[in-house]
Scaffold this motif. Structure first.
Motif, PDB file in Angstrom:
ATOM      1  N   ARG A 248      -1.891 -10.977  -2.418  1.00 26.87           N
ATOM      2  CA  ARG A 248      -3.104 -11.859  -3.221  1.00 26.87           C
ATOM      3  C   ARG A 248      -4.030 -11.325  -2.195  1.00 26.87           C
ATOM      4  O   ARG A 248      -5.963 -11.802  -2.289  1.00 26.87           O
ATOM      5  N   MET A 249      -4.041 -12.294  -1.162  1.00 26.29           N
ATOM      6  CA  MET A 249      -4.555 -12.165   0.140  1.00 26.29           C
ATOM      7  C   MET A 249      -5.657 -10.672   0.162  1.00 26.29           C
ATOM      8  O   MET A 249      -7.124 -11.094   0.839  1.00 26.29           O
ATOM      9  N   GLU A 250      -4.539  -9.921   0.278  1.00 26.08           N
ATOM     10  CA  GLU A 250      -5.555  -8.994   0.090  1.00 26.08           C
ATOM     11  C   GLU A 250      -6.324  -8.216  -0.277  1.00 26.08           C
ATOM     12  O   GLU A 250      -7.711  -7.690  -0.547  1.00 26.08           O
ATOM     13  N   ASN A 251      -5.746  -8.493  -1.617  1.00 31.98           N
ATOM     14  CA  ASN A 251      -6.701  -8.616  -3.033  1.00 31.98           C
ATOM     15  C   ASN A 251      -7.982  -9.163  -2.864  1.00 31.98           C
ATOM     16  O   ASN A 251      -9.602  -8.287  -2.975  1.00 31.98           O
ATOM     17  N   ASP A 252      -7.942 -10.606  -2.302  1.00 32.34           N
ATOM     18  CA  ASP A 252      -9.580 -10.683  -1.507  1.00 32.34           C
ATOM     19  C   ASP A 252     -10.445 -10.241  -0.583  1.00 32.34           C
ATOM     20  O   ASP A 252     -11.257 -10.611  -0.981  1.00 32.34           O
ATOM     21  N   HIS A 253      -9.961  -9.314  -0.213  1.00 36.47           N
ATOM     22  CA  HIS A 253     -10.363  -9.469   1.079  1.00 36.47           C
ATOM     23  C   HIS A 253     -10.863  -7.677   0.619  1.00 36.47           C
ATOM     24  O   HIS A 253     -11.308  -7.036   1.340  1.00 36.47           O
ATOM     25  N   HIS A 254     -10.855  -6.787  -0.626  1.00 40.60           N
ATOM     26  CA  HIS A 254     -11.059  -5.768  -1.047  1.00 40.60           C
ATOM     27  C   HIS A 254      -9.860  -4.841  -1.022  1.00 40.60           C
ATOM     28  O   HIS A 254     -10.563  -3.553  -0.378  1.00 40.60           O
ATOM     29  N   ALA A 255      -9.047  -5.271  -0.719  1.00 41.09           N
ATOM     30  CA  ALA A 255      -8.096  -4.455   0.581  1.00 41.09           C
ATOM     31  C   ALA A 255      -6.459  -4.340  -0.776  1.00 41.09           C
ATOM     32  O   ALA A 255      -5.922  -4.899  -0.882  1.00 41.09           O
ATOM     33  N   LEU A 256      -5.612  -2.953  -0.128  1.00 43.06           N
ATOM     34  CA  LEU A 256      -4.648  -2.450  -0.833  1.00 43.06           C
ATOM     35  C   LEU A 256      -3.744  -2.644   0.835  1.00 43.06           C
ATOM     36  O   LEU A 256      -4.239  -2.029   1.781  1.00 43.06           O
ATOM     37  N   SER A 257      -2.415  -2.613   0.298  1.00 41.72           N
ATOM     38  CA  SER A 257      -0.958  -2.139   1.320  1.00 41.72           C
ATOM     39  C   SER A 257      -0.559  -1.381   0.982  1.00 41.72           C
ATOM     40  O   SER A 257      -0.209  -1.760  -0.522  1.00 41.72           O
ATOM     41  N   THR A 258       0.421  -0.765   1.707  1.00 44.65           N
ATOM     42  CA  THR A 258       1.904  -0.328   1.208  1.00 44.65           C
ATOM     43  C   THR A 258       3.309  -1.400   1.552  1.00 44.65           C
ATOM     44  O   THR A 258       3.072  -1.890   2.591  1.00 44.65           O
ATOM     45  N   PHE A 259       3.472  -1.031   0.894  1.00 42.72           N
ATOM     46  CA  PHE A 259       4.744  -1.755   0.820  1.00 42.72           C
ATOM     47  C   PHE A 259       6.137  -1.206   0.857  1.00 42.72           C
ATOM     48  O   PHE A 259       6.350  -0.641  -0.008  1.00 42.72           O
ATOM     49  N   PHE A 260       6.470  -1.451   1.961  1.00 38.32           N
ATOM     50  CA  PHE A 260       7.889  -0.809   2.140  1.00 38.32           C
ATOM     51  C   PHE A 260       9.649  -1.145   2.424  1.00 38.32           C
ATOM     52  O   PHE A 260       9.134  -2.333   2.770  1.00 38.32           O
ATOM     53  N   ILE A 261      10.516  -0.955   1.089  1.00 40.10           N
ATOM     54  CA  ILE A 261      11.473  -2.042   0.074  1.00 40.10           C
ATOM     55  C   ILE A 261      13.039  -1.197   0.478  1.00 40.10           C
ATOM     56  O   ILE A 261      12.699  -0.219   0.766  1.00 40.10           O
ATOM     57  N   GLN A 262      13.082  -2.171   1.086  1.00 41.28           N
ATOM     58  CA  GLN A 262      14.081  -1.995   0.907  1.00 41.28           C
ATOM     59  C   GLN A 262      15.192  -2.089   0.358  1.00 41.28           C
ATOM     60  O   GLN A 262      15.366  -3.237  -0.955  1.00 41.28           O
ATOM     61  N   THR A 263      15.941  -1.271  -0.757  1.00 43.71           N
ATOM     62  CA  THR A 263      16.902  -1.282  -1.966  1.00 43.71           C
ATOM     63  C   THR A 263      18.172  -1.366  -1.793  1.00 43.71           C
ATOM     64  O   THR A 263      18.986  -0.585  -1.996  1.00 43.71           O
ATOM     65  N   LYS A 264      18.062  -2.776  -1.436  1.00 44.34           N
ATOM     66  CA  LYS A 264      19.778  -3.147  -0.935  1.00 44.34           C
ATOM     67  C   LYS A 264      20.188  -3.592  -1.876  1.00 44.34           C
ATOM     68  O   LYS A 264      20.559  -4.548  -2.578  1.00 44.34           O
ATOM     69  N   TYR A 265      21.217  -2.750  -2.656  1.00 38.60           N
ATOM     70  CA  TYR A 265      22.289  -2.404  -4.033  1.00 38.60           C
ATOM     71  C   TYR A 265      23.870  -3.156  -3.358  1.00 38.60           C
ATOM     72  O   TYR A 265      24.689  -3.367  -4.345  1.00 38.60           O
ATOM     73  N   VAL A 266      24.152  -3.077  -1.817  1.00 38.53           N
ATOM     74  CA  VAL A 266      25.736  -3.491  -1.262  1.00 38.53           C
ATOM     75  C   VAL A 266      25.393  -4.600  -0.559  1.00 38.53           C
ATOM     76  O   VAL A 266      24.561  -5.254   0.490  1.00 38.53           O
ATOM     77  N   SER A 267      26.233  -5.613  -0.918  1.00 43.42           N
ATOM     78  CA  SER A 267      26.726  -6.510   0.626  1.00 43.42           C
ATOM     79  C   SER A 267      27.045  -5.868   1.797  1.00 43.42           C
ATOM     80  O   SER A 267      28.626  -4.999   1.461  1.00 43.42           O
ATOM     81  N   ASP A 268      27.180  -6.605   2.629  1.00 44.26           N
ATOM     82  CA  ASP A 268      28.096  -5.842   4.275  1.00 44.26           C
ATOM     83  C   ASP A 268      27.548  -6.617   5.309  1.00 44.26           C
ATOM     84  O   ASP A 268      27.462  -8.360   5.331  1.00 44.26           O
ATOM     85  N   TYR A 269      27.968  -6.359   6.774  1.00 44.32           N
ATOM     86  CA  TYR A 269      27.847  -7.067   7.113  1.00 44.32           C
ATOM     87  C   TYR A 269      26.948  -7.865   7.752  1.00 44.32           C
ATOM     88  O   TYR A 269      26.565  -9.406   8.600  1.00 44.32           O
ATOM     89  N   ASN A 270      25.475  -7.330   7.629  1.00 47.18           N
ATOM     90  CA  ASN A 270      24.059  -7.271   7.552  1.00 47.18           C
ATOM     91  C   ASN A 270      23.795  -8.325   6.158  1.00 47.18           C
ATOM     92  O   ASN A 270      23.128  -9.183   6.924  1.00 47.18           O
ATOM     93  N   SER A 271      24.052  -7.762   5.099  1.00 43.38           N
ATOM     94  CA  SER A 271      23.091  -9.194   4.700  1.00 43.38           C
ATOM     95  C   SER A 271      24.108  -8.863   3.123  1.00 43.38           C
ATOM     96  O   SER A 271      24.493  -8.085   2.912  1.00 43.38           O
ATOM     97  N   HIS A 272      23.554  -9.728   2.163  1.00 45.42           N
ATOM     98  CA  HIS A 272      23.814  -9.775   0.818  1.00 45.42           C
ATOM     99  C   HIS A 272      22.423  -8.626   0.335  1.00 45.42           C
ATOM    100  O   HIS A 272      21.976  -8.092   0.307  1.00 45.42           O
ATOM    101  N   ALA A 273      23.657  -8.509  -1.240  1.00 43.38           N
ATOM    102  CA  ALA A 273      22.585  -7.072  -2.092  1.00 43.38           C
ATOM    103  C   ALA A 273      21.450  -7.962  -2.470  1.00 43.38           C
ATOM    104  O   ALA A 273      21.739  -9.235  -2.654  1.00 43.38           O
ATOM    105  N   PHE A 274      20.315  -7.633  -2.391  1.00 41.61           N
ATOM    106  CA  PHE A 274      18.861  -7.841  -3.097  1.00 41.61           C
ATOM    107  C   PHE A 274      18.043  -7.256  -4.259  1.00 41.61           C
ATOM    108  O   PHE A 274      17.194  -7.840  -5.051  1.00 41.61           O
ATOM    109  N   PHE A 275      18.684  -5.854  -4.504  1.00 42.07           N
ATOM    110  CA  PHE A 275      17.329  -4.970  -5.117  1.00 42.07           C
ATOM    111  C   PHE A 275      18.233  -5.188  -6.595  1.00 42.07           C
ATOM    112  O   PHE A 275      18.790  -4.535  -7.285  1.00 42.07           O
ATOM    113  N   PHE A 276      17.366  -6.412  -7.598  1.00 38.41           N
ATOM    114  CA  PHE A 276      17.960  -6.563  -8.310  1.00 38.41           C
ATOM    115  C   PHE A 276      17.326  -8.272  -8.972  1.00 38.41           C
ATOM    116  O   PHE A 276      16.844  -8.734  -8.130  1.00 38.41           O
TER     117      PHE A 276
END
Length: 619
Positions: free
Chosen positions: A300-328
């Motif tokens: 929203r803030m970037e849209n207010d500045h007439h700019a777009l950005s690129t979002f790099f998404i972690q598609t985490k669908y398994v839970s492991d030592y580092n974190s829980h699954a969250f891609f859902f």
């Protein structure tokens, strides 16, 4: 074709784990296509204003100097024919010159060429017959030189080196003992030293010879440009990120300034679109379960500045030592909202492991149906491969976001395995942003070599990260410093990539907004994918210049391999008039080409202001 998978996985020590029901698109794995070609064929002679690269040792690679010229937008060709090379005003002799490189008659040709106004830029000359021409009486090879100091203002080819970071350049860390070979020269009395190694020997010298000039460099571009870009340097960076570190750029800028100062009719492709000085490429890493909601606030803030950005998404669908699954669930719904608003989406892997740089390539058969990686520690993992992280994340992003075509990748923790370019290319990716600019010593995008090696480019382009938000002090306290780095890059036509994790909006969002509000003149903000497409179209543009003799007009012919918008051409001469749809800029030295479609041809006529006529004064 979308395939819904419901699978289970066994997580060591955690029993059986249910995997979310996700849509996965089919991602083909292509055969590896090599892009090795004879440089004399890949870069042919086309017009007189090209720099000639005389390939003196065809058994040695020249990718370092090819990268430099391509990135600077300097027209050039590669040849093994010395006579053809000497038809051009500027000639690079690369990679080395020894006593067997030239015959006696060719040595005489070189001397005559310079005496009559030509300019040579040579690297690592050892031949005794060329000592007078290049201005040295001796040289000393060494693998223990770790720094170069330039003499600012001593020659026109140093004009871009106006900051301390550009005037003192590290080659490596002394802790390694031996690094790559350099040659320190002892200049003759007529030569001018432009740069010295720390031991006092000359790293770069210039000599006026008749009406022309020679430049001699004691360092290979394979080592100071290409080695840095593939991150195989000897820790030459002074800091890892969030600084201006032009250690590789200075050598490319030398060639640019040499071309511009010697060739009065110089023409080159600018590095930034639409006549601007630089860009700030906005990106966010979304690699935590609570990062998706704040990502919408950044959008929203970037849209207010007439700019777009690129979002790099972690598609985490398994839970492991580092974190829980969250891609859902809600996180996935928030991602779909981002995509619907026009923000570009890239992959940020699946398990985001700090050990990614040590992952094996894998088979290429990894799919969501079968791939079950798990982090077993901060830097260890089981069942994980480079292909799996690259391909399966692409399957999920393309499957859950109808219309998405994932072509951008950023490695977790910016850990890069040598096999990454191959995996990305074979899975259809086009761009990467997994190195920091300071670590690879460059603030320009570049073709990413296959296997992070020295001989062959992949089809990928690298866009290194300039700024990130995790280093101390916090980002709000580094805004002024970041703006200074942006200005430094604007002076050279470099780019700036900012990486902000969308973990919270209380401090990071206002800091980004302050940067956007205070960008230097002629610097704009945009998303990474838009600029990456511009850069690739620029790099693949085919163009020629026809300059009739004794005319103030030139004709530029362009052919676009893919859609291109904002392409800017720079001239040394002042422009008087332009035809063909191009827009002249206020400085009368640049034009912006109209948008071009893939396969389109364009012809532009430029009329220059007449040069002043110098009249002889009689006594």
């Amino acid at each position: 074709m979308l395939i819904a998978f419901l699978a289970t996985a066994c997580l060591s020590g955690c029993g059986r784990e249910k995997v979310p029901d996700l849509r996965a698109a089919e991602v083909p794995v292509h055969a590896l296509i090599h892009h090795v070609a004879d440089p004399t064929v890949a870069f042919p002679e086309s017009f007189p204003l090209q720099v000639a690269v005389y390939w003196s040792k065809p058994d040695e690679d020249i990718l370092g100097v090819v990268h430099s010229l391509r990135e600077m937008g300097i027209p050039f060709f590669v040849t093994r024919d010395l006579d053809r090379a000497l038809q051009h005003r500027l000639v690079i002799i690369y990679p080395t010159v020894d006593g067997r490189t030239f015959t006696e008659s060719q040595v005489r040709e070189l001397c005559q060429y310079v005496e009559t106004g030509g300019s040579l830029f040579a690297v690592n000359v050892f031949a005794g017959a060329l000592r007078e021409l290049f201005g040295f009486t001796g040289f000393e090879p060494s693998r223990k030189r770790y720094r170069v100091d330039f003499e600012p203002g001593s020659d026109a080819i140093l004009k871009y080196l106006n900051r301390p970071e550009e005037q003192e350049v590290r080659l490596g860390d002394p802790k390694y003992g031996n690094i790559f070979w350099t040659n320190g020269y002892k200049p003759d009395t007529a030569a001018k030293v432009l740069a010295r190694f720390a031991d006092g020997s000359a790293a770069l010298i210039r000599k006026t010879f008749g009406s022309g000039s020679t430049y001699l460099c004691g360092i290979s571009f394979q080592d100071v440009v290409l080695r840095s870009q593939v991150n195989r340097d000897f820790d030459a960076e002074r800091h890892y990120v969030n600084v201006f570190e032009p250690g590789a750029d200075v050598w490319m800028l030398l060639l640019r300034a040499w071309y511009e100062s010697i060739e009065p009719d110089a023409v080159r492709l600018a590095t930034i679109p639409n006549g601007q000085s630089s860009v700030l490429l906005l990106s966010h890493d979304v690699d935590w379960e609570d990062s998706f909601g704040p990502a919408l606030d950044f959008a929203r803030m970037e849209n207010d500045h007439h700019a777009l950005s690129t979002f790099f998404i972690q598609t985490k669908y398994v839970s492991d030592y580092n974190s829980h699954a969250f891609f859902f669930g809600t996180d996935l719904q928030d991602l779909q909202k981002l995509f619907a608003q026009g923000f570009s989406i890239g992959s940020h892997s699946i398990i985001h492991s700090r050990g990614f740089n040590r992952f094996k390539l894998g088979s290429g058969a990894e799919t969501f149906a079968s791939y079950r990686p798990h982090a077993t520690g901060f830097e260890t993992a089981s069942g994980a491969t480079v292909f799996g992280e690259v391909r399966v994340s692409e399957e999920l992003l393309n499957g859950e976001l109808p219309g998405q075509h994932t072509v951008f990748f950023r490695a977790g923790h910016l850990r890069v395995p040598p096999s990454l370019p191959e995996a990305l290319q074979r899975c259809g990716y086009e761009f990467d942003s997994s190195f920091t600019a300071a670590d690879v010593l460059t603030n320009f995008p570049y073709a990413l070599p296959l296997n992070l090696g020295f001989t062959e480019d992949s089809a990928l382009y690298e866009f290194p990260v300039t700024f990130e938000d995790q280093e101390l002090p916090p980002l709000p306290q580094r805004v002024d410093k970041a703006l200074d780095v942006i200005q430094a890059n604007a002076e050279n036509g470099g780019i700036n990539v900012i990486l902000i994790h969308s973990t919270e909006t209380q401090t990071k969002l206002p800091a980004e907004e302050m940067i956007l509000d205070r960008l230097p003149p002629n610097v704009s903000a945009t998303d990474m994918l838009s600029f990456a497409r511009f850069w690739r179209a620029r790099d693949r543009l085919r163009w020629t210049v026809h300059a009739p003799p004794n005319s103030d007009d030139i004709i530029l012919n362009f052919q676009a391999d893919e859609p291109a918008s904002g392409l800017t051409v720079e001239f040394q001469r002042l422009i008087a008039h332009v035809e063909g749809g191009a827009m002249p800029l206020e400085d009368h030295h640049r034009i912006v080409l109209p948008a071009m479609k893939s396969g389109e041809n364009l012809s532009v006529r430029v009329r220059f202001q007449r040069r002043p006529i110098l009249h002889a004064v009689s006594n």
